[in-house]
Write a protein that holds these residues in place. Structure first.
Motif, short mmCIF file in Angstrom:
data_model
loop_
_atom_site.label_atom_id
_atom_site.label_comp_id
_atom_site.label_asym_id
_atom_site.label_seq_id
_atom_site.Cartn_x
_atom_site.Cartn_y
_atom_site.Cartn_z
N VAL A 176 23.25 -6.97 -2.76
CA VAL A 176 22.01 -7.60 -2.29
C VAL A 176 20.77 -6.89 -2.82
CG1 VAL A 176 23.10 -8.51 -0.21
CG2 VAL A 176 21.97 -6.28 -0.11
N GLY A 177 20.98 -5.96 -3.77
CA GLY A 177 19.85 -5.34 -4.45
C GLY A 177 19.46 -3.96 -3.98
N ILE A 178 20.22 -3.38 -3.07
CA ILE A 178 19.90 -2.04 -2.58
C ILE A 178 20.27 -1.02 -3.66
CG2 ILE A 178 20.57 -0.26 -0.91
CD1 ILE A 178 18.65 -2.29 0.21
N ARG A 179 19.38 -0.07 -3.89
CA ARG A 179 19.61 0.94 -4.91
C ARG A 179 19.57 2.36 -4.38
NH1 ARG A 179 21.83 -2.40 -6.64
NH2 ARG A 179 21.50 -3.72 -8.47
N SER A 180 19.53 2.52 -3.05
CA SER A 180 19.58 3.87 -2.48
C SER A 180 20.35 3.83 -1.17
CB SER A 180 18.17 4.43 -2.27
OG SER A 180 17.43 3.61 -1.41
N ALA A 181 21.05 4.94 -0.89
CA ALA A 181 21.91 4.99 0.29
C ALA A 181 22.13 6.44 0.69
CB ALA A 181 23.26 4.32 0.01
N GLY A 233 25.31 2.50 -9.33
CA GLY A 233 23.92 2.76 -9.67
C GLY A 233 23.04 3.02 -8.45
N ILE A 234 23.64 3.58 -7.41
CA ILE A 234 22.93 3.86 -6.16
C ILE A 234 22.59 5.34 -6.09
CG2 ILE A 234 23.22 4.01 -3.64
CD1 ILE A 234 24.73 1.40 -3.75
N GLU A 235 21.37 5.64 -5.69
CA GLU A 235 20.92 7.02 -5.58
C GLU A 235 20.58 7.36 -4.14
OE1 GLU A 235 17.63 7.29 -8.19
OE2 GLU A 235 18.83 7.17 -10.03
N ARG A 236 20.27 8.62 -3.89
CA ARG A 236 19.82 9.04 -2.57
C ARG A 236 18.41 8.48 -2.33
NH1 ARG A 236 23.10 11.31 1.16
NH2 ARG A 236 21.36 12.56 1.95
N PRO A 237 18.06 8.13 -1.08
CA PRO A 237 16.71 7.62 -0.82
C PRO A 237 15.64 8.64 -1.22
CG PRO A 237 18.16 7.21 1.05
CD PRO A 237 18.91 8.11 0.13
N ASP A 238 14.63 8.17 -1.91
CA ASP A 238 13.48 9.00 -2.28
C ASP A 238 12.25 8.33 -1.68
OD1 ASP A 238 11.70 10.75 -3.36
OD2 ASP A 238 11.80 9.93 -5.39
N ILE A 239 11.92 8.74 -0.46
CA ILE A 239 10.85 8.09 0.27
C ILE A 239 9.51 8.68 -0.15
CG2 ILE A 239 9.92 7.60 2.58
CD1 ILE A 239 12.80 7.76 3.61
N ASP A 240 8.80 7.95 -0.98
CA ASP A 240 7.53 8.41 -1.56
C ASP A 240 6.40 7.54 -1.04
OD1 ASP A 240 5.60 9.62 -3.10
OD2 ASP A 240 6.10 8.47 -4.91
N LEU A 241 5.82 7.95 0.09
CA LEU A 241 4.76 7.16 0.71
C LEU A 241 3.40 7.79 0.48
CD1 LEU A 241 6.52 6.29 4.10
CD2 LEU A 241 6.61 5.09 1.90
N HIS A 264 0.82 -1.22 0.00
CA HIS A 264 0.00 0.00 0.00
C HIS A 264 0.86 1.28 0.00
CE1 HIS A 264 -3.76 -2.19 0.72
NE2 HIS A 264 -3.09 -2.93 1.57
N ARG A 265 2.16 1.13 -0.27
CA ARG A 265 3.09 2.28 -0.27
C ARG A 265 3.06 3.04 1.05
NH1 ARG A 265 1.45 6.12 -4.37
NH2 ARG A 265 3.16 7.35 -3.49
N LEU A 266 3.18 2.27 2.13
CA LEU A 266 3.06 2.86 3.46
C LEU A 266 4.33 2.74 4.29
CD1 LEU A 266 -0.49 1.51 4.44
CD2 LEU A 266 0.11 3.88 3.85
N VAL A 267 5.41 2.17 3.76
CA VAL A 267 6.58 1.95 4.61
C VAL A 267 7.88 2.08 3.82
CG1 VAL A 267 6.77 -0.56 4.24
CG2 VAL A 267 7.51 0.43 6.44
N SER A 268 8.91 2.53 4.54
CA SER A 268 10.27 2.55 4.03
C SER A 268 11.20 2.19 5.19
CB SER A 268 10.64 3.93 3.47
OG SER A 268 12.00 3.98 3.08
N VAL A 269 12.18 1.33 4.93
CA VAL A 269 13.07 0.86 5.99
C VAL A 269 14.51 1.23 5.66
CG1 VAL A 269 13.93 -1.16 7.25
CG2 VAL A 269 11.54 -1.08 6.51
N GLY A 270 15.19 1.84 6.63
CA GLY A 270 16.61 2.11 6.49
C GLY A 270 17.38 1.32 7.53
N ILE A 271 18.39 0.59 7.10
CA ILE A 271 19.25 -0.15 8.04
C ILE A 271 20.61 0.51 8.04
CG2 ILE A 271 20.38 -2.34 8.54
CD1 ILE A 271 17.97 -3.79 7.55
N SER A 272 21.07 0.85 9.23
CA SER A 272 22.35 1.54 9.39
C SER A 272 23.49 0.53 9.47
CB SER A 272 22.31 2.40 10.65
OG SER A 272 23.58 2.96 10.91
N VAL A 273 24.51 0.73 8.65
CA VAL A 273 25.71 -0.11 8.67
C VAL A 273 26.91 0.82 8.77
CG1 VAL A 273 27.04 -1.87 7.46
CG2 VAL A 273 24.54 -1.82 7.20
N THR A 274 27.70 0.66 9.81
CA THR A 274 28.82 1.57 10.04
C THR A 274 30.15 1.01 9.57
OG1 THR A 274 28.89 0.73 12.30
CG2 THR A 274 27.78 2.82 11.95
#
Length: 356
Positions: free
Chosen positions: A253-258, A331-339, A183-193
């Motif tokens: 692993v398929g991530i395209r934004s960071a 091919g990684i872009e900035r997160p574009d959180i469109d909910l 339903h385009r209601l969530v975005s998850v960010g996992i922090s890796v240092t």
């Protein structure tokens, strides 16, 4: 200071910012144990249930991308030494050091309180941020499941939510996250240092290992849940060498934004971090702090709006360039959180959805 196994902070010093009275001994010999032997080697974690009147916090900060948040817990057992939320424990006459990671507070009525807020006639939906202060998937979530209850309410009411975590426990709620994503209601960010499990144990002693976080990112992508990697914080001469590697593994692993965030050291975090450096990296402690100050106009921290999140100077420019070049190559872009919050359904207080 000596390292304490399984903990980030090396002491339990109290804050002096609020003119709180110092704890004084009543003469019992037990009061002298810590002064003589130092803090306990394995301080236990305690959890106190907290019953606030409201759970949704609003902010007017002009330089962060959300205006409301839910914090299910106060304090965080992950024990990240750099955590900018540590000073919040000082508001309650508790130490931003060991108290922050051992004396925790849970808010079991969070979902019920949020329901009351969402049911108000004047409430207008916008993404609720979780994990902006303390981690919603720290170990005690396994018992309390407060985060899950909040997500269930968000799904029921079609309310958008964002999650930031350092834990692969987020996968325990993959069923909810998949449905929210539909339903385009969530975005998850996992922090890796970093990508070094030993370094991670020193920096974030009870957070998930880097490999587990990467695997969780991959699982989220496979499940169709919008996810991004957050390289936060970047610590000069400690973790910055992993910047390109984190991006490469995330892409694999398929991530395209960071995104990335430079370390911030507000209030009591600065002395705690200095002690951590002297304990674990005495050979480079001076260099690390000098680099940080060079990006904060000679200060340990820049508290000002607009500039606090934007380090300046040659080092900051170098990190930006490195991130930009590596991201472009992968091919990684900035997160574009469109909910989507156009389908929000106001709940009734009896648990049934309102017909209006």
């Amino acid at each position: 200071m000596a390292a304490i196994k399984g903990r980030g902070a090396t002491n339990d010093a109290a804050s002096a910012r609020f003119n709180l009275p110092a704890r004084e001994s009543d003469g019992d010999w037990l009061d002298s144990i810590e002064a003589i032997d130092g803090p306990p080697r394995h301080p236990a974690t305690t959890v106190t249930e907290e019953h606030p009147r409201s759970i949704l916090s609003f902010n007017r900060s002009p330089d962060i991308p959300f205006d409301r948040s839910v914090n299910a817990y106060r304090g965080c057992e992950h024990g990240c030494i750099y955590c900018f939320a540590r000073p919040t424990h000082a508001y309650h006459d508790l130490s931003p050091g060991l108290d922050f990671e051992t004396r925790l507070f849970a808010k079991p009525e969070a979902a019920a309180l949020l329901r009351k807020t969402l049911a108000k006639p004047g409430y207008r939906p916008a993404p609720i941020a979780m994990g902006t202060n303390t981690d919603p998937y720290q170990p005690i979530e396994g018992h309390y499941r407060i985060t899950r209850k909040v997500l269930e309410l968000c799904l029921e009411t079609r309310h958008p939510v964002t999650i930031t975590t350092k834990s692969d426990r987020v996968l325990h709620d993959l069923d909810l996250l998949q449905e929210l994503a539909r339903h385009r209601l969530v975005s998850v960010g996992i922090s890796v240092t970093s990508l070094d499990p030993h370094l991670s144990r020193l920096l974030e002693p009870r957070a998930a290992a880097p490999a587990k976080r990467m695997a969780a990112l991959g699982r989220l992508v496979e499940a169709g849940v919008p996810a991004h990697v957050s390289i936060a914080p970047v610590i000069p001469s400690i973790t910055d060498s992993f910047l390109e590697g984190i991006l490469a593994e995330a892409a694999a692993v398929g991530i395209r934004s960071a995104m990335w965030i430079m370390i911030r050291l507000p209030h009591e975090v600065a002395p705690l971090f200095r002690e951590w450096l002297e304990t674990h990296f005495p050979d480079r402690a001076g260099k690390v702090m000098a680099t940080i100050r060079s990006m904060r106009e000679g200060r340990d921290n820049d508290p000002d709006f607009f500039t606090r999140m934007k380090p300046r100077g040659v080092w900051a420019d170098l990190f930006r360039r490195r991130f930009r070049v590596a991201a472009r190559r992968l091919g990684i872009e900035r997160p574009d959180i469109d909910l989507d919050w156009t389908n929000f359904r106001r709940p009734a207080l009896d648990g049934q959805l309102s017909l209006l």
